[in-house]
Write a protein that holds these residues in place. Structure first.
Motif, short mmCIF file in Angstrom:
data_model
loop_
_atom_site.label_atom_id
_atom_site.label_comp_id
_atom_site.label_asym_id
_atom_site.label_seq_id
_atom_site.Cartn_x
_atom_site.Cartn_y
_atom_site.Cartn_z
N ALA A 94 -7.06 -1.45 1.68
CA ALA A 94 -6.58 -0.11 2.07
C ALA A 94 -7.42 0.95 1.36
CB ALA A 94 -5.12 0.06 1.69
N HIS A 120 -7.19 4.85 0.49
CA HIS A 120 -6.24 5.96 0.56
C HIS A 120 -6.90 7.31 0.74
CE1 HIS A 120 -2.50 3.75 -0.71
NE2 HIS A 120 -3.46 2.83 -0.80
N LEU A 178 2.04 2.28 -3.34
CA LEU A 178 1.06 2.71 -4.33
C LEU A 178 0.96 4.23 -4.42
CD1 LEU A 178 -1.94 0.35 -3.65
CD2 LEU A 178 -0.45 0.35 -5.61
N ALA A 179 1.14 4.78 -3.29
CA ALA A 179 0.86 6.22 -3.22
C ALA A 179 1.81 7.02 -4.08
CB ALA A 179 0.96 6.66 -1.78
N TYR A 193 0.82 -1.21 0.00
CA TYR A 193 0.00 0.00 0.00
C TYR A 193 0.85 1.26 0.00
CZ TYR A 193 -3.60 -3.29 1.47
OH TYR A 193 -4.46 -4.33 1.56
N TYR A 247 -7.67 0.09 -2.58
CA TYR A 247 -6.91 -1.02 -3.17
C TYR A 247 -7.49 -2.35 -2.66
CZ TYR A 247 -3.05 -3.76 -4.95
OH TYR A 247 -2.30 -4.67 -5.64
N ASP A 248 -7.71 -3.25 -3.60
CA ASP A 248 -8.17 -4.61 -3.28
C ASP A 248 -9.58 -4.66 -2.72
OD1 ASP A 248 -5.15 -6.44 -2.35
OD2 ASP A 248 -6.31 -6.33 -4.20
N ASP A 291 -3.49 11.01 -1.18
CA ASP A 291 -3.45 9.58 -1.48
C ASP A 291 -2.28 8.88 -0.81
OD1 ASP A 291 -4.73 9.56 -4.89
OD2 ASP A 291 -5.70 9.25 -2.95
N HIS A 328 -1.46 -3.50 -8.39
CA HIS A 328 -0.44 -2.48 -8.19
C HIS A 328 -0.88 -1.09 -8.64
CE1 HIS A 328 2.22 -5.59 -6.99
NE2 HIS A 328 2.00 -6.24 -8.11
N GLN A 329 -2.15 -0.87 -8.52
CA GLN A 329 -2.68 0.45 -8.89
C GLN A 329 -3.87 0.72 -8.03
OE1 GLN A 329 -4.09 0.95 -12.80
NE2 GLN A 329 -2.38 2.16 -13.47
N LEU A 330 -4.04 2.00 -7.72
CA LEU A 330 -5.18 2.32 -6.88
C LEU A 330 -6.48 2.14 -7.65
CD1 LEU A 330 -4.02 5.50 -4.97
CD2 LEU A 330 -4.48 3.25 -4.04
N ARG A 350 -10.67 -5.49 -9.90
CA ARG A 350 -9.36 -5.62 -9.26
C ARG A 350 -8.32 -4.93 -10.13
NH1 ARG A 350 -6.69 -11.15 -7.08
NH2 ARG A 350 -5.22 -10.13 -5.70
#
Lengths: 187, 139, 593
Positions: free
Chosen positions: B126, B128, A186-187, A183, B65-66, B33, B96-98, B93
């Protein structure tokens, strides 16, 4: 402040292998072992926090002690959504219970097929040495071929019952740490 | 129209089912973010955001994410009983990216917004950032 | 042509009503009457069919078909079933022709059968010959098989070829002996035949001589001779015929006896006849007595005479018996005397014999153990000899040393020196021990010193780190202001957190309350539901049963484990394999020829 993680641990296996005994022995910190066999109808929920060494974090193990009899399998599957870790138990004196391990594992993994669910394979009732039919090697092979960690224990002797739970908690905690890394990236 | 779910705008987290001190739910409403709120396992998880005052909201945006399935409820008052469902959405899904989840609502009066994450693609999820577009209701 | 009724069954047309089964119970009763002559009655035994088949229907069986008018005879096929009513010449001609055709057909059939039979006969002869040939072949092959079997047996029992040859030679010698015996017997037989021949020739010669004598006799004598010869022949023939008659009569009596024994009436008759015979005999005797009876006086005299005669006879017989008894006693005395004499002699001789026998036994024992004892004694002797030799050597060596013996004074001085040196030695030993102990102690001390040094090093490192940390902390603590500010900030943050968390707690509590109320509501709803209570009761019962089940299963498996023989069998098998391997190696090492 310590973080408290929560892991849903599904305990599955054939009827009478010792799932409820293992859960109760672990839950009561080896204080009590159920001497009489009480068939589990549906699912019993037991919660116990496990401390992670080298960290102040705790993992609360929500043990979903599921019924082993096939009649209850449909009912029990309803409780099995979003498992965090899985524990498959078999009886070393019963060959059918060993061969059904794969079945149980597949059922659990089918609930959440996209993610990897860490799990353990438990060989219970190792105190019955003379009636032992399944060697440790067989158990280890099955565990390794299915991505599980192999543990032997005896709920009756209260021997080695905590270790698999600690392992599962540790794995869960490790996963959490990895996720946090992801996580953050990612930001 | 502005983001009413900003901590700097007076929004608060009234309830959160997961709390890791290094990633508290306040990270959702800090407007960036970079920081995030993470769940600590199990589903469903929920967060209740309380706006400063009764607002009229138009859309909700989430960077997460996820997340697999998310549901939104609103309530005009502070009490728990009066939450009404707003929307439910399945999210794709993204590796590796929001994920960006957008829900348009129309006009909805709300004092509290309840976000329920019913399921995720992994054991943890998560969030953000949370952005709620709306305007204050006067009177 | 109407069907000829089968000879063993009744015609179905005369069946009485009620026999629904279509079988023929009539035959059944017939059979049963034949089988139980004592108990069978036609009609009542209809239920006991010989085959054991149960009669389901109530059958009233009758043996003879009845019509409404009473018992009728066996009905042949009724006319009007295809026969002509008018019987005239053409009808009979037709009949005759049909009969002739039938006869022809029969004749043809019979000739065919005759041909078949003759063919079969001839083939039978051929087959017999083949069978005989095959039988002889089989015998030969069996003989070979027997040989091979013995060979295989010999091979499997690992018999040496020498044994086999030995057996073979034995058998050969046996065979030779037996053939010799047979030859001897044959010779004997020939001899006997020759003897018979000789005797026959002699007999012929004698006969001729007799004839010559007869011819040389005077004519009167010859006539008488011839007469006597004829008479002889005649009597012989009579004898023969009489013998034959006798045989016949014997067989007849036997058969009559058999008949008699079978029929009781005749036995009775015979008995009565015998009785009659007896009684007639008695009667005749009585009649004779009556005739012979004279006056009572004469009778008395006769009786007295008879009595006297009998008494005399009795007396003479008694005398004779007494004499015989005396003789017997005498002989017995003599026998006992002889026995005693024999025993006396025997006694002496017996003792001597026993003594000699004992001595012989002891001598045998001695002889048998003699060899062992001899060996033992010999070994002992050799040991003793070697001992003696060594002792002698020692003595000679010591004797040799005598020359180097010092004088008593020197001896004393040497003894003193010896004592002195011994003391010194002891002292030095003790000092070595002490020195070793001291050395160990010092080494331990050295090791401890090393450890101390290491620990000191570590402590030094730690302390240096501590110093560094403390210096850092000094700087931070030096900055009191900053610390205070930090503390204030932290405090503020914590207060805020506290507020937030408190609020959250409130919200949580409310949420939990809300959920618990819902949960309680659902629970009461569930408990009110009858089906649920029933289900939970049944579940409890099931749990109870499952408990029992489980304890039973555990008990069973524990017990079966006790009776489990697989580990023992495995152990036994492994030991057997071991043993066999060892045997094999042993045998392999042994056989080397």
């Amino acid at each position: 402040m310590p973080t408290i993680l929560r892991a849903k641990c599904i305990v599955a296996g054939d009827a009478g292998v010792g799932k409820s005994s293992i859960c109760q022995v672990f839950h009561s910190d080896s204080a009590q072992f159920p001497k009489n066999y009480t068939m589990t109808t549906s699912v019993e929920l037991l919660v116990k926090p496990v401390n992670i060494p080298d960290s102040r974090d705790q993992v609360e193990m929500y043990m979903y002690d599921s019924a082993g009899k096939e009649i209850f399998s449909e009912n029990v599957i309803k409780f099995w959504d979003h498992p965090s870790v899985v524990m498959i138990v078999y009886d070393v004196t019963d060959e059918t219970s060993f061969s059904s391990c794969i079945k149980w594992l597949e059922r659990v993994r089918a609930m959440k097929s996209q993610t990897n669910i860490p799990g353990v394979l438990i060989a219970n009732k190792i105190d019955l040495d003379q009636r032992r039919l399944i060697s440790p090697k067989e158990g280890k092979d099955l565990a390794m071929s299915n991505g599980l960690e192999y543990f032997e224990c005896s709920a009756k002797e209260m021997q080695n019952v905590d270790t698999p739970f600690f392992y599962m908690a540790h794995e869960f905690h490790k996963m959490y740490q990895e996720r946090l890394q992801v996580y953050s990236s990612l930001a | 129209m502005f983001d009413v779910a900003l901590a700097s705008g007076g929004a608060q987290i009234a309830l959160s089912t997961s709390s890791d001190d290094s990633h508290p739910p306040e990270h959702m409403i800090d407007g960036t973010d970079e920081t995030f709120w993470t769940t600590t396992g199990l589903y469903p998880q929920e967060v209740i955001v309380r706006f400063q005052a009764l607002m009229s909201i138009n859309s909700v945006e989430l960077s997460s994410y996820d997340v697999q399935n998310i549901a939104l409820e609103t309530s005009e008052s502070d009490s728990i009983d009066s939450f009404e469902p707003l929307a439910e959405k399945e999210v794709e899904r993204t590796d590796h990216q929001l994920q960006t989840v957008e829900v348009s609502v129309g006009e909805r009066r709300a004092q509290c917004l309840r976000i329920i994450i019913n399921s995720g693609y992994d054991h943890f999820v998560a969030v953000h950032r949370l952005k709620v577009n709306g305007k204050a209701l006067h009177g | 042509m109407s069907q000829r009724p089968p000879t063993s069954s009744r015609p179905t047309s005369g069946r009485a009503p009620g026999t629904a089964a279509g079988r023929q119970p009539g035959t059944a009763t017939r059979l049963t009457t034949a089988m139980n002559p004592a108990a069978a009655r036609p009609g009542s035994r209809g239920g006991q069919v010989a085959g054991g088949v149960a009669l389901n229907s109530q059958v009233t069986v009758v043996d003879r078909p009845t019509t409404q008018q009473g018992l009728g005879g066996m009905k042949t096929a009724k006319p009007g079933q295809g026969r002509r009513q008018v019987m005239d010449k053409t009808y009979f001609l037709g009949q005759i022709r049909s009969k002739i055709n039938e006869l022809n057909a029969e004749v043809v059939r019979l000739t065919k059968e005759i041909e078949n039979a003759s063919d079969e006969n001839s083939s039978f002869l051929a087959y017999e010959k083949r069978a005989e040939a095959l039988a002889s072949e089989i015998r030969d092959l069996q003989g070979e098989l027997g040989d091979y079997n013995t060979l295989v047996d010999k091979l499997t029992t690992d018999e040496d070829i020498q044994d086999v040859e030995f057996d073979c030679n034995n058998l050969k010698s046996q065979n030779d002996r037996e053939s010799k015996k047979i030859e001897e017997m044959f010779d004997i037989k020939k001899q006997k035949e020759d003897q018979i021949q000789l005797l026959e020739t002699e007999m012929d010669q004698e006969r001729r001589m007799a004839d010559n004598v007869v011819n040389d006799m005077k004519p009167e004598m010859r006539q008488r001779y011839m007469q006597l010869k004829d008479l002889n022949e005649h009597l012989l023939r009579q004898l023969e015929t009489g013998q034959q008659e006798l045989d016949q009569l014997n067989t007849k009596t036997e058969s009559l006896q058999e008949e008699l024994s079978q029929s009781q009436v005749k036995q009775e008759a015979v008995r009565l006849y015998d009785q009659l015979h007896e009684l007639e005999g008695k009667r005749s005797s009585l009649q004779e007595e009556a005739r012979m009876r004279g006056t009572p006086a004469e009778e008395r005299e006769r009786l007295l005479k008879q009595v006297k005669e009998d008494n005399q006879e009795i007396a003479s017989m008694e005398r004779q018996t007494k004499e015989q008894q005396e003789k017997i006693d005498q002989m017995r005395d003599e026998i006992t005397q002889l026995d005693l004499d024999i025993e006396e002699n025997q006694g002496e001789r017996n003792q001597k014999y026993k003594e000699l026998k004992k001595r012989e036994e002891s001598m045998d024992e001695f002889l048998s153990t003699f060899d062992e004892n001899k060996m033992q004694e010999l070994t002992k002797i050799s040991e003793v000899e070697s001992n003696v030799v060594t002792l002698l050597e020692n003595m000679s060596r010591n004797m040799g040393r005598f020359t180097n013996l010092p004088t008593p004074k020197d001896l004393m001085s040497m003894k003193e020196d010896l004592e002195f040196k011994e003391d010194e030695m002891k002292k030095s030993e003790m000092t070595t021990i002490e020195l070793a102990a001291q050395r160990d102690k010092l080494q331990q001390d050295l090791a401890k010193m090393d450890q101390f040094e290491e620990k000191l090093h570590e402590e030094q490192v730690i302390l240096q780190r501590k110093v560094a940390d403390m210096e850092k902390e000094l700087t931070t603590y030096g900055d009191l202001e900053k610390l205070r500010a930090d503390a204030e900030e932290k405090k503020k943050k914590l207060m805020e957190d506290r507020v937030i968390l408190q609020r959250r707690r409130e919200v949580f509590k409310r949420l939990i309350q809300h959920l618990t109320i819902k949960y309680e509501g659902l629970k009461t709803q569930l408990n009110e539901n009858e089906t649920y209570t029933q289900l939970s009761n049944l579940e409890k019962k099931w749990q109870h049963h499952e408990q029992n089940n489980y304890t039973m299963k555990e008990f069973i498996s524990a017990r079966t484990m006790e009776c489990d023989y697989t580990p023992i069998s495995r152990r036994v098998n492994s030991i057997m394999d071991h043993f066999n391997a060892k045997l094999q190696t042993h045998m392999a090492g042994k056989t080397s020829y």
